[in-house]
Scaffold this motif. Structure first.
Motif, short mmCIF file in Angstrom:
data_model
loop_
_atom_site.label_atom_id
_atom_site.label_comp_id
_atom_site.label_asym_id
_atom_site.label_seq_id
_atom_site.Cartn_x
_atom_site.Cartn_y
_atom_site.Cartn_z
N ARG A 29 0.82 -1.23 0.00
CA ARG A 29 0.00 0.00 0.00
C ARG A 29 0.85 1.27 0.00
NH1 ARG A 29 -2.97 -3.98 2.20
NH2 ARG A 29 -5.27 -3.86 2.15
N CYS A 30 2.20 1.10 0.00
CA CYS A 30 3.10 2.27 0.09
C CYS A 30 3.98 2.38 -1.15
CB CYS A 30 3.99 2.16 1.32
SG CYS A 30 3.10 2.13 2.88
N GLN A 31 4.37 3.61 -1.41
CA GLN A 31 5.39 3.87 -2.43
C GLN A 31 6.75 3.88 -1.70
OE1 GLN A 31 5.95 7.73 -4.86
NE2 GLN A 31 4.48 6.53 -6.04
N ILE A 32 7.62 2.96 -2.08
CA ILE A 32 8.84 2.71 -1.28
C ILE A 32 10.02 3.47 -1.86
CG2 ILE A 32 10.40 0.92 -0.44
CD1 ILE A 32 8.11 -1.07 -0.69
N PHE A 33 10.76 4.14 -0.97
CA PHE A 33 12.00 4.84 -1.34
C PHE A 33 13.14 4.26 -0.51
CE2 PHE A 33 8.63 7.73 -2.49
CZ PHE A 33 9.07 8.31 -3.67
N ASP A 34 14.10 3.67 -1.18
CA ASP A 34 15.25 3.06 -0.49
C ASP A 34 16.39 4.07 -0.41
OD1 ASP A 34 14.47 0.33 0.13
OD2 ASP A 34 14.31 0.05 -2.03
#
Length: 621
Positions: A158-163
């Motif tokens: 459900r999230c937009q992931i930023f590494d």
């Protein structure tokens, strides 16, 4: 007095352009805001101190700016930070969901920053799912964590992931340079580089270390002050150790390692750093790969200079040896010995003869102690050396007399024994005694008038005959005949018994000599023979010693040591008529108890009351 603010807070970025080392993420977020393409649930993940919470605050501030706000407006009423480590229950999430329904009073968005989100309980995660999937239009959730693998997949989807990645050493050093200029601190480039390396990719850690070192050294930040305060192994240690290894100076290398340990450094850290140093030297041997070094320009020059002195083969072998030591360090019980053995092997690489070079997996070559360069002798050493040389010469003279006497005796007895000439000569020339007399080698080079004397080998016929008798096979008639001839030769070479002493002795004296021999066997580590000799008490009849053993295997083992045993007893008792009789008695095996039942039976024979004790207390065996 003004209150001190740590550099991590004082120089915290307030705009995306100030964020260090995360250009890809900041550009993505900046473009998403500009194009109105920002997701309502974001997950910032990465190591500590790389800018996750900072970027979340900058994002929360920037999405509420419309150009009409006051300068320095931080929209504090629209930003809610929740520490999931201490608010991880279902009730905390329900309170958050109730607040989300209320629209913001100032600005356009309410931003909820949940730090350490992986600490939420499973029930709290499940309670948060529906709101996270369909939040109100005015709500944006930013989740931050250092351990993404602990978050349940339904939240991740459900999230937009930023590494966020670790910040490079060069980026951290550049930021520290700007901070040092702002604080009017004179900092050396190498000092800042060491701090950046120690931070391990975390800018917050780098700034904390910077504050600590500044408190220690003041306005002048030097490399020596940094290494002393942080207790890190300076690269100068590795340069010095490598130079000693290239020069094969084993004593100096071991002393240098002892100095490193005495200053509190860990041996594992040292060997890992040494392996990395060899890798950096290997990288420097090619101009195209020098850029891979994350060091300052001054240190890069030092690496390049030493890499020209270190052979390519040396570096390859050194890396493999050091890496093997690194892998074995934690499982080793004597870790210091492991590292010292590694250093011995490293110092012997360039001194290893070509014909003896071996693979890494096989036994490594180490310089013998006789080839290690010693210090120059003092005047008193010359006197001791001359005495040792004189003693060696006297020993050589005695050995020569033994050889000449034995050779004459053999020449007189050879016709009587009818031993084939060609075989006897071959055996005498091939097999030699283990007694080798070497003259003392002086440390100064030999002069023309006193050339270096060669080794002198003394052949002892009795040892020669014994060794040849062991080598002869018994699988053919010819070999049996050969063995018989060698046996006759061995008997003929026995010393003349007529002139030898034959003093009388008692059985207690024989037992005392026997026990002395068993102690000698124990010191040699021959525990199997020791158990055989201690198995029974030898009995004396005249000059004949009787031994009884329970089986023939033990008899064979004792007979192998019979020659040495008789030699010791004859010399100790001063009687050369002493002989040994070994017999096998199968009934003797009953004398030894092995199982608990057998031990109990033997105790019961000595004391029948033990059986009554066992019955009274109902004991099991």
């Amino acid at each position: 007095m003004e209150q001190f603010i740590v550099s991590a807070r004082k120089y915290r970025p307030t705009a995306f352009k100030d964020v260090v080392g995360q250009q890809a993420i900041t550009n993505t977020l900046d473009n998403a805001i500009a194009n109105n393409h920002l997701a309502q649930a974001l997950l910032f993940t990465g190591p500590r101190g790389v800018g996750k919470t900072t970027c979340a605050r900058i994002l929360a501030k920037k999405i509420n700016q419309d150009g009409t706000e006051k300068e320095g407006e931080d929209f504090a009423f629209n930003i809610f930070e929740l520490d999931a480590a201490s608010n991880n229950s279902v009730d905390d999430i329900r309170n958050l969901i109730d607040q989300v329904r209320i629209p913001p009073q100032v600005g356009k968005y309410k931003v909820y920053i949940i730090d350490e989100v992986h600490m939420l309980s499973s029930a709290a995660f499940n309670a948060f799912l529906k709101t996270l999937e369909e939040p109100p239009k005015h709500a944006i959730f930013i989740l931050a964590t250092t351990e993404k693998h602990k978050i349940i997949p339904t939240i991740l989807s459900r999230c937009q992931i930023f590494d966020f990645r670790r910040i490079t050493v060069q980026d951290i050093k550049g930021h520290l340079t700007e901070v040092a200029k702002a604080e009017n601190i004179d900092a050396e480039d190498d000092a800042l580089h060491i701090i950046a390396q120690k931070a391990d990719g975390a800018l917050r850690d780098a700034l904390s270390i910077f504050d600590r070192v500044v408190s220690f050294s003041g306005k002048n930040l030097t490399r020596e002050a940094v290494t002393e305060n942080l207790n890190v192994l300076d690269y100068t240690y590795y340069f010095n150790v490598t130079q000693l290894l290239l020069e094969n100076k084993i004593p100096e290398v071991l002393l240098a390692y002892n100095t490193i340990l005495s200053r509190g450094f860990d041996g594992h850290h040292f060997i890992m750093g040494l392996a990395s140093h060899f890798r950096d030297l290997l990288v420097c041997q090619n101009q195209e790969t020098i850029g891979l070094l994350e060091v300052g320009e001054q240190v890069k020059t030092m690496y390049f200079e030493q890499s020209q002195k270190a052979p390519y083969d040396f570096l390859l072998d050194a890396i493999q040896i050091a890496n093997t030591c690194d892998l074995q360090y934690k499982t080793s019980r004597n870790q210091r010995l492991l590292v010292e053995l590694c250093l011995l092997q490293l110092a012997s690489i360039t001194a290893q003869p070509e014909k003896k070079k071996t693979s890494v997996t096989s036994k490594r070559y180490v310089i013998p102690p006789s080839q290690v360069k010693a210090a120059e002798p003092t005047p008193k050493d010359d006197t001791s050396n001359s005495q040792e040389v004189k003693a060696a010469e006297e020993t050589t003279t005695i050995a020569q007399e033994i050889v000449e006497t034995t050779s004459k005796k053999l020449a007189e007895e050879e016709p009587k024994e009818n031993i084939p000439t060609n075989e006897a000569v071959t055996n005498k020339s091939v097999s030699t005694s283990k007694i080798v007399v070497e003259e003392k080698k002086e440390q100064e080079p030999p002069t023309p008038t006193d050339p270096e004397k060669p080794k002198r080998v003394i052949e002892r016929p009795q040892i020669l005959a014994e060794r040849n008798a062991k080598k002869v096979s018994a699988l053919s008639i010819k070999s049996i005949q050969k063995k018989q001839e060698l046996q006759r030769e061995l008997v003929a070479q026995q010393p003349d018994q007529k002139n030898l002493p034959k003093e009388t002795f008692t059985e207690p004296e024989m037992i005392t000599a026997w026990n002395e021999y068993t102690k000698k066997v124990e010191l040699k580590g021959q525990y199997n023979l020791l158990s055989h000799l201690s198995m029974g008490v030898p009995k004396l009849e005249g000059s004949l010693i009787h031994l009884e053993f329970p089986n023939s295997t033990i008899k064979v083992e004792v007979e192998r040591a019979k020659h040495e045993l008789l030699g010791f007893l004859r010399k100790k008792l001063n009687n050369y008529d002493v002989d040994l009789s070994i017999e096998v008695n199968e009934t003797e095996i009953k004398r030894y108890a092995y199982t608990p039942r057998e031990k109990f039976e033997k105790l019961k024979e000595k004391n029948p009351a033990i059986e009554k004790l066992r019955k009274d207390f109902d004991l099991d065996i």
